[in-house]
Design an enzyme around this catalytic site. Structure first.
Site: not given
Ligand SMILES: CC(=O)[C@@H](O)[C@H](O)COP(=O)(O)O
Ligand SMILES: NCC(=O)COP(=O)(O)O
Length: 248
Positions: A8, A44, A46, A75, A202, A224
């Site tokens: 991510n 993701h 936003r 996402e 997550h 990520g």
């Molecule tokens: C859906 C999820 O849990 C994560 O993929 C999300 O992308 C986290 O977003 P942030 O990086 O904005 O916290």
């Molecule tokens: N869907 C989870 C994601 O893409 C990354 O979540 P995180 O590792 O940043 O909490």
């Protein structure tokens, strides 16, 4: 079963946005990560574009046209702006996440029971143009049963509770790690037994990932936040190597 490790890119984008320049350049890291063996990327976007910008989605999609074997997962909350991009970009995968615009981060999954029709219809539309549609859900067996009765064919298990129990469960008497572990196992196994593809994400990290994957078949993890911090601590090459080894 091996698990796709999807990086991510949100946090790299957050660092980039903090200076108003193009450093770090996201495509530089996409290419570096591909050269290290990464086969998937997640973003993701936003509405406030705090990290991933809508233009990043188009830029990464265009860059990955030269790498058809690399999965692109987008996402987001399926509002009209988000869906417009999905319908244009047609990524390998779209993960529907019910975040409100002002949420700090993702902190809950969809209620499939309440949104059965909407999610089934959208899932069928996306799948019809070749985009796998995943729905972000909580580790709740009733939600899995509702998914089985819907047209949703892929879920992403929200793993914050796993991560919290894994890191605190052994010391925090308020968390029953064994209950959490059993519930995640039951949810993932029931989904797998009914042909539902299970992704997860997550707060996953190098410490808690292997034991999650040991519970049952998980097709993909997207990581990520921890990945970015672990890369600062240990070096990105080293961290990617560890994640690829855990994912098999
Ligand atoms: C859906 C999820 O849990 C994560 O993929 C999300 O992308 C986290 O977003 P942030 O990086 O904005 O916290
Ligand atoms: N869907 C989870 C994601 O893409 C990354 O979540 P995180 O590792 O940043 O909490």
């Amino acid at each position: 079963m091996s698990t796709l490790f999807s990086v991510n890119l949100n946090k790299l984008a957050l660092i980039r946005n903090s200076r108003g320049t193009d450093y770090p350049n996201l495509l530089y890291f996409v290419k570096k990560l591909i050269d290290l063996g990464v086969k998937g990327f997640t973003v993701h976007p936003r509405p406030d574009e705090r990290h991933i910008r809508y233009q990043d989605v188009y830029d990464i999609s265009a860059f990955l046209k030269d790498y058809p074997e690399i999965e692109f997962n987008i996402e987001g909350n399926p509002n009209e702006q988000f869906l417009k991009i999905i319908r244009e970009v047609k990524p390998h995968q779209c993960t529907l996440v019910p975040d409100s615009d002002d949420q700090l981060t993702s902190d809950h999954g969809f209620d499939i029971i309440t949104h059965h029709e909407f999610l089934s219809t959208l899932s069928k539309e996306l799948q019809a143009f070749g985009t796998r549609c995943a729905v972000f859900i909580d580790p709740d067996i009733e939600q899995i049963k509702a998914v089985i009765e819907s047209d949703v064919q892929t879920i992403e298990m929200y793993t914050e509770e796993w991560a919290r129990a894994y890191s605190n469960g052994k010391s925090d008497d308020n968390i029953d790690f064994d209950e959490v572990k059993q519930r995640f196992s039951d949810c993932i196994n029931l989904a797998n037994q009914n042909g539902i593809r299970v992704n997860a994400g997550h707060d996953l990290n190098l410490e808690n990932l292997a034991d999650l994957l040991a519970l049952s078949d998980i097709a993909e993890v997207s990581i990520g936040h921890a990945f970015t911090i672990e890369s600062l601590e240990q070096g990105m090459d080293n961290v990617v190597r560890q994640y690829l080894a855990i994912c098999g």
